[in-house]
Scaffold this motif. Structure first.
Motif, PDB file in Angstrom:
ATOM      1  N   PRO A   1       0.811  -1.223   0.000  1.00 34.17           N
ATOM      2  CA  PRO A   1       0.000   0.000   0.000  1.00 34.17           C
ATOM      3  C   PRO A   1       0.844   1.272   0.000  1.00 34.17           C
ATOM      4  CG  PRO A   1       0.106  -0.890   2.212  1.00 34.17           C
ATOM      5  CD  PRO A   1       0.860  -1.856   1.330  1.00 34.17           C
ATOM      6  N   VAL A   2       2.151   1.116   0.114  1.00 32.27           N
ATOM      7  CA  VAL A   2       3.090   2.238   0.147  1.00 32.27           C
ATOM      8  C   VAL A   2       4.319   1.831  -0.669  1.00 32.27           C
ATOM      9  CG1 VAL A   2       4.357   3.841   1.647  1.00 32.27           C
ATOM     10  CG2 VAL A   2       2.329   2.678   2.521  1.00 32.27           C
ATOM     11  N   ARG A   3       4.880   2.775  -1.413  1.00 30.50           N
ATOM     12  CA  ARG A   3       6.123   2.502  -2.145  1.00 30.50           C
ATOM     13  C   ARG A   3       7.287   2.540  -1.158  1.00 30.50           C
ATOM     14  NH1 ARG A   3       4.396   3.026  -7.389  1.00 30.50           N
ATOM     15  NH2 ARG A   3       2.644   4.469  -7.644  1.00 30.50           N
ATOM     16  N   VAL A   4       8.241   1.615  -1.344  1.00 27.57           N
ATOM     17  CA  VAL A   4       9.335   1.469  -0.389  1.00 27.57           C
ATOM     18  C   VAL A   4      10.679   1.558  -1.114  1.00 27.57           C
ATOM     19  CG1 VAL A   4      10.367   0.022   1.394  1.00 27.57           C
ATOM     20  CG2 VAL A   4       7.876  -0.057   1.017  1.00 27.57           C
ATOM     21  N   ARG A   5      11.565   2.377  -0.568  1.00 27.72           N
ATOM     22  CA  ARG A   5      12.961   2.416  -0.999  1.00 27.72           C
ATOM     23  C   ARG A   5      13.816   1.958   0.177  1.00 27.72           C
ATOM     24  NH1 ARG A   5      17.025   7.513  -2.069  1.00 27.72           N
ATOM     25  NH2 ARG A   5      18.318   6.536  -3.674  1.00 27.72           N
ATOM     26  N   MET A   6      14.579   0.896  -0.023  1.00 29.57           N
ATOM     27  CA  MET A   6      15.415   0.296   1.022  1.00 29.57           C
ATOM     28  C   MET A   6      16.889   0.495   0.686  1.00 29.57           C
ATOM     29  SD  MET A   6      14.430  -1.865   3.673  1.00 29.57           S
ATOM     30  CE  MET A   6      12.829  -2.337   4.343  1.00 29.57           C
ATOM     31  N   PRO A   7      17.750   0.561   1.700  1.00 27.94           N
ATOM     32  CA  PRO A   7      19.181   0.637   1.441  1.00 27.94           C
ATOM     33  C   PRO A   7      19.881  -0.708   1.662  1.00 27.94           C
ATOM     34  CG  PRO A   7      18.790   1.281   3.693  1.00 27.94           C
ATOM     35  CD  PRO A   7      17.451   0.825   3.125  1.00 27.94           C
ATOM     36  N   PHE A   8      21.112  -0.779   1.224  1.00 28.74           N
ATOM     37  CA  PHE A   8      22.054  -1.766   1.739  1.00 28.74           C
ATOM     38  C   PHE A   8      22.774  -1.083   2.890  1.00 28.74           C
ATOM     39  CE2 PHE A   8      26.376  -3.399   2.108  1.00 28.74           C
ATOM     40  CZ  PHE A   8      26.113  -4.753   2.303  1.00 28.74           C
ATOM     41  N   HIS A   9      22.766  -1.707   4.078  1.00 27.22           N
ATOM     42  CA  HIS A   9      23.346  -1.053   5.251  1.00 27.22           C
ATOM     43  C   HIS A   9      24.803  -1.478   5.398  1.00 27.22           C
ATOM     44  CE1 HIS A   9      22.079   1.097   9.069  1.00 27.22           C
ATOM     45  NE2 HIS A   9      23.394   0.991   9.128  1.00 27.22           N
ATOM     46  N   MET A  10      25.706  -0.517   5.233  1.00 28.28           N
ATOM     47  CA  MET A  10      27.150  -0.787   5.282  1.00 28.28           C
ATOM     48  C   MET A  10      27.685  -0.446   6.664  1.00 28.28           C
ATOM     49  SD  MET A  10      29.562  -1.841   3.191  1.00 28.28           S
ATOM     50  CE  MET A  10      31.348  -1.846   2.997  1.00 28.28           C
ATOM     51  N   LYS A  11      28.167  -1.471   7.367  1.00 27.57           N
ATOM     52  CA  LYS A  11      28.728  -1.283   8.711  1.00 27.57           C
ATOM     53  C   LYS A  11      30.251  -1.231   8.639  1.00 27.57           C
ATOM     54  CE  LYS A  11      26.271  -1.432  11.830  1.00 27.57           C
ATOM     55  NZ  LYS A  11      25.470  -0.402  12.515  1.00 27.57           N
ATOM     56  N   ASN A  12      30.861  -0.764   9.723  1.00 29.89           N
ATOM     57  CA  ASN A  12      32.305  -0.542   9.710  1.00 29.89           C
ATOM     58  C   ASN A  12      33.131  -1.824   9.709  1.00 29.89           C
ATOM     59  OD1 ASN A  12      31.864  -1.260  12.369  1.00 29.89           O
ATOM     60  ND2 ASN A  12      32.431   0.719  13.239  1.00 29.89           N
ATOM     61  N   PHE A  13      32.515  -2.971   9.960  1.00 31.69           N
ATOM     62  CA  PHE A  13      33.253  -4.231   9.947  1.00 31.69           C
ATOM     63  C   PHE A  13      33.108  -4.980   8.626  1.00 31.69           C
ATOM     64  CE2 PHE A  13      29.142  -4.805  12.080  1.00 31.69           C
ATOM     65  CZ  PHE A  13      28.536  -5.721  11.231  1.00 31.69           C
ATOM     66  N   MET A  14      32.349  -4.428   7.685  1.00 32.05           N
ATOM     67  CA  MET A  14      32.102  -5.124   6.424  1.00 32.05           C
ATOM     68  C   MET A  14      33.209  -4.842   5.415  1.00 32.05           C
ATOM     69  SD  MET A  14      28.019  -4.496   5.877  1.00 32.05           S
ATOM     70  CE  MET A  14      26.797  -5.206   6.982  1.00 32.05           C
ATOM     71  N   PRO A  15      33.575  -5.820   4.597  1.00 34.74           N
ATOM     72  CA  PRO A  15      34.579  -5.574   3.560  1.00 34.74           C
ATOM     73  C   PRO A  15      34.027  -4.686   2.451  1.00 34.74           C
ATOM     74  CG  PRO A  15      33.672  -7.779   3.316  1.00 34.74           C
ATOM     75  CD  PRO A  15      33.108  -7.221   4.601  1.00 34.74           C
ATOM     76  N   LEU A  16      34.901  -3.946   1.814  1.00 29.41           N
ATOM     77  CA  LEU A  16      34.499  -3.046   0.738  1.00 29.41           C
ATOM     78  C   LEU A  16      33.821  -3.811  -0.398  1.00 29.41           C
ATOM     79  CD1 LEU A  16      34.735  -0.001   0.030  1.00 29.41           C
ATOM     80  CD2 LEU A  16      36.851  -0.552  -1.196  1.00 29.41           C
ATOM     81  N   SER A  17      34.198  -5.055  -0.567  1.00 29.46           N
ATOM     82  CA  SER A  17      33.641  -5.868  -1.659  1.00 29.46           C
ATOM     83  C   SER A  17      32.132  -6.073  -1.534  1.00 29.46           C
ATOM     84  CB  SER A  17      34.342  -7.228  -1.709  1.00 29.46           C
ATOM     85  OG  SER A  17      34.170  -7.927  -0.481  1.00 29.46           O
ATOM     86  N   HIS A  18      31.577  -5.886  -0.322  1.00 27.35           N
ATOM     87  CA  HIS A  18      30.126  -6.039  -0.144  1.00 27.35           C
ATOM     88  C   HIS A  18      29.341  -5.085  -1.041  1.00 27.35           C
ATOM     89  CE1 HIS A  18      30.381  -9.061   2.780  1.00 27.35           C
ATOM     90  NE2 HIS A  18      29.667  -8.551   3.760  1.00 27.35           N
ATOM     91  N   LEU A  19      29.917  -3.935  -1.356  1.00 30.02           N
ATOM     92  CA  LEU A  19      29.195  -2.970  -2.192  1.00 30.02           C
ATOM     93  C   LEU A  19      28.889  -3.557  -3.564  1.00 30.02           C
ATOM     94  CD1 LEU A  19      31.030   0.348  -1.284  1.00 30.02           C
ATOM     95  CD2 LEU A  19      28.765  -0.385  -0.532  1.00 30.02           C
ATOM     96  N   GLU A  20      29.856  -4.241  -4.134  1.00 30.90           N
ATOM     97  CA  GLU A  20      29.647  -4.833  -5.460  1.00 30.90           C
ATOM     98  C   GLU A  20      28.951  -6.185  -5.359  1.00 30.90           C
ATOM     99  OE1 GLU A  20      31.996  -5.161  -9.709  1.00 30.90           O
ATOM    100  OE2 GLU A  20      33.126  -4.781  -7.869  1.00 30.90           O
TER     101      GLU A  20
END
Length: 557
Positions: free
Chosen positions: A268-287
């Motif tokens: 009933p509502v449009r949703v925009r979600m993020p990928f949540h990047m924490k300080n312990f995650m490797p940079l490769s998670h973005l790709e």
């Protein structure tokens, strides 16, 4: 053959938020799109046989509200928990908690929301000992409005295994007393999670913001319960005139539940979600994750196309990061959750992948670090239309105000958050930041006057969700002293920050955020004329009807 309308709203004061044609009397909808906007005489003949005709009675009609910063899972869970909003004093706190406890005898953890930092008094900070006097024999946890601090009673701390403290990582703290035991005050997610995970939901609603991850194991019954909770939250959003929201914690678990709702009955509502990047995650998670999720969830109803991060905590918990020392605590500026180099590398890589970034930054030191990272991305990859954001910006250093426009950084701010607004006390905030920073706190107008784009929201469940109440708070905010600047925006600027600009920051300005022919039919009908309404009475207006994607998602009784 001339197209005909399924639904027409007429006799309205329509604020289209479209500069080319800012006002109208009537609007026609065919399917999930706006067929036409214009005069009553021009629109009413477009109705097909059996079309729904709504007489707005001269009230305001707007594009559906776009809540630019909220947390759907946590907010939905909170609807069933104890609200301590505006509760002050020990006796009032005791009465509220004991009444709730008696009504919920089987809950494994009693949870309360909106407990002010000065809930006991302005002089006395709440501890586990206060809570033990209220509910000694059942685990109890209450959250501050900003959700960056919580307080637990002794039995909750014991069961969570943190009464004697624990290393909870940089930027998080289990506050310890002189007796060597935890005081009950828990600062930031890592410190709170050992207790919150004992709740009926297992704390799953906090995983997106806390770990950026998903629950390790969920039974079919638990998942069905979580979906039911989220459905209740989505319906609540619709009842407040919200047709879009941008979530600020993301996990695959939430995305898949929302996708199931869309596939089975329609969101009933449009949703925009993020990928949540924490300080312990490797940079490769973005790709490997963020970019993959973007491809998987990419419709007008459910999208996952940006990255969310935290640079600091909150001022009242002394976890915000400032350029200069806290006024009340010489030698302490706060500790950022990312080093400058680490954050810059993430900003550069996200920019290379075409992923916008939204970063929680409360103190002016954190804001500066984020701006520096966005500037590093431009230097590395060249200037592009990134629409990166900074969330909250409770204090901004005057030297950094012009950088927002120069770097194309969006100011995402909350009119419900300034102390003295929306029932919030002035202290300890004003003392902590110090008077020299007051003019640059919640500096909406200074940023807009310097050319920054601004979006407004509530950060629900940090603040009550109703957009009309939030707009009222924005219009009635009072300076903290006679020589302080007035940071209020005009009504139309404020409405734009809740509609047109919020669609723009999503890269959806070509199809929503305005009432315009061919745009998605996302509309809210109000109970009165918002332009004729005194600012102090805006919050009393109510949505009469909400339409999302051409479907009526809420009608007032």
């Amino acid at each position: 053959m001339t197209a005909t309308a399924d639904l027409i709203i007429h006799n309205a004061c329509i604020l289209t938020m479209d500069d080319e044609s800012p006002r109208a009397e009537a609007i026609a909808i065919a399917g999930n799109r706006i067929l036409a906007v214009g005069s009553d005489a021009g629109i009413l003949p477009l109705a097909k046989a059996g079309a729904r005709i709504v007489d707005a009675g001269g009230a305001t009609v707007l594009p559906g509200f776009n809540e630019a910063h909220m947390h759907i899972f946590g907010g939905s869970v909170g609807l069933g928990e104890l609200s301590l909003f505006k509760v002050q004093g020990f006796e009032a706190l005791k009465n509220a908690i004991q009444t709730y406890a008696a009504a919920n005898p089987d809950l494994p953890l009693l949870v309360a929301q909106y407990a002010d930092y000065t809930v006991i008094s302005e002089e006395e900070r709440v501890t586990r000992h206060h809570l033990d006097r209220i509910v000694p024999d059942r685990p109890f946890l209450m959250f501050s409005p900003d959700h960056h601090t919580a307080w637990a009673n002794t039995i909750a701390l014991e069961k969570a295994g943190i009464l004697h403290g624990r290393d909870v990582g940089v930027g998080n703290e289990i506050v310890m007393g002189e007796d060597g035991l935890a005081t009950g005050e828990l600062r930031e997610t890592n410190a709170i999670r050992p207790v919150s995970s004992m709740s009926a939901t297992g704390g799953r609603e906090g995983l997106g913001v806390g770990t950026g991850g998903d629950p390790e194991h969920v039974t079919p019954e638990e998942r069905a319960g979580d979906i039911a909770v989220i459905k209740r939250g989505l319906a609540y959003c619709a009842s407040l005139g919200i047709t879009s929201f941008q979530n600020m914690d993301g996990s695959l678990y939430q995305l898949e539940m929302l996708q199931e709702i869309e596939d089975t009955e329609g969101l009933p509502v449009r949703v925009r979600m993020p990928f949540h990047m924490k300080n312990f995650m490797p940079l490769s998670h973005l790709e490997e994750k963020a970019a993959v999720w973007r491809e998987r969830f990419d419709t007008d109803k459910l999208r996952c196309n940006f990255v969310k991060m935290f640079m600091d905590g909150v001022t009242e918990g002394e976890t915000a990061v400032f350029v200069d020392d806290y006024s009340h605590k010489p030698g302490w500026k706060g500790e950022p959750l990312f080093s400058a180099g680490h954050f810059n590398s993430i900003a550069v890589e996200a920019d290379r992948l075409g992923l916008p970034v939204a970063v929680h930054a409360i103190g002016d030191g954190a804001v500066r670090m984020v701006l520096d990272g966005y500037e590093a991305a431009i230097e590395a990859n060249g200037k592009r239309d990134s629409r990166n954001r900074i969330e909250h910006i409770e204090v901004v250093h005057p030297d950094d105000i012009p950088r927002f426009a120069r770097l194309g950084t969006v100011a995402s701010m909350q009119p419900t958050h300034p102390p003295g607004s929306a029932g919030l006390p002035l202290e300890p905030y004003l003392t902590y930041i110090g008077r020299e920073r007051w003019p640059y706190a919640f500096a909406w107008k200074a940023l807009v006057d310097a050319g920054a784009k601004i979006v407004f929201a509530t950060d629900w469940p940090v603040s009550p969700l109703a957009p009309l109440s939030c707009i009222g708070d924005a219009m009635t905010r009072k300076p903290w002293a006679e020589d302080m600047p007035d940071h209020r925006l005009s009504l139309m600027e404020t409405l734009a920050a809740y509609t047109r600009t919020s669609a723009w920051v999503e890269f959806m300005e070509d199809r929503k955020g305005k009432l315009k022919e061919g745009f998605l039919a996302d509309i809210v009908v109000l109970s009165g004329d918002i332009e004729a309404c005194p600012a102090t009475e805006i919050a009393a207006l109510k949505p009469v009807a909400t339409i999302c994607d051409g479907r009526i998602t809420y009608e007032a009784p």
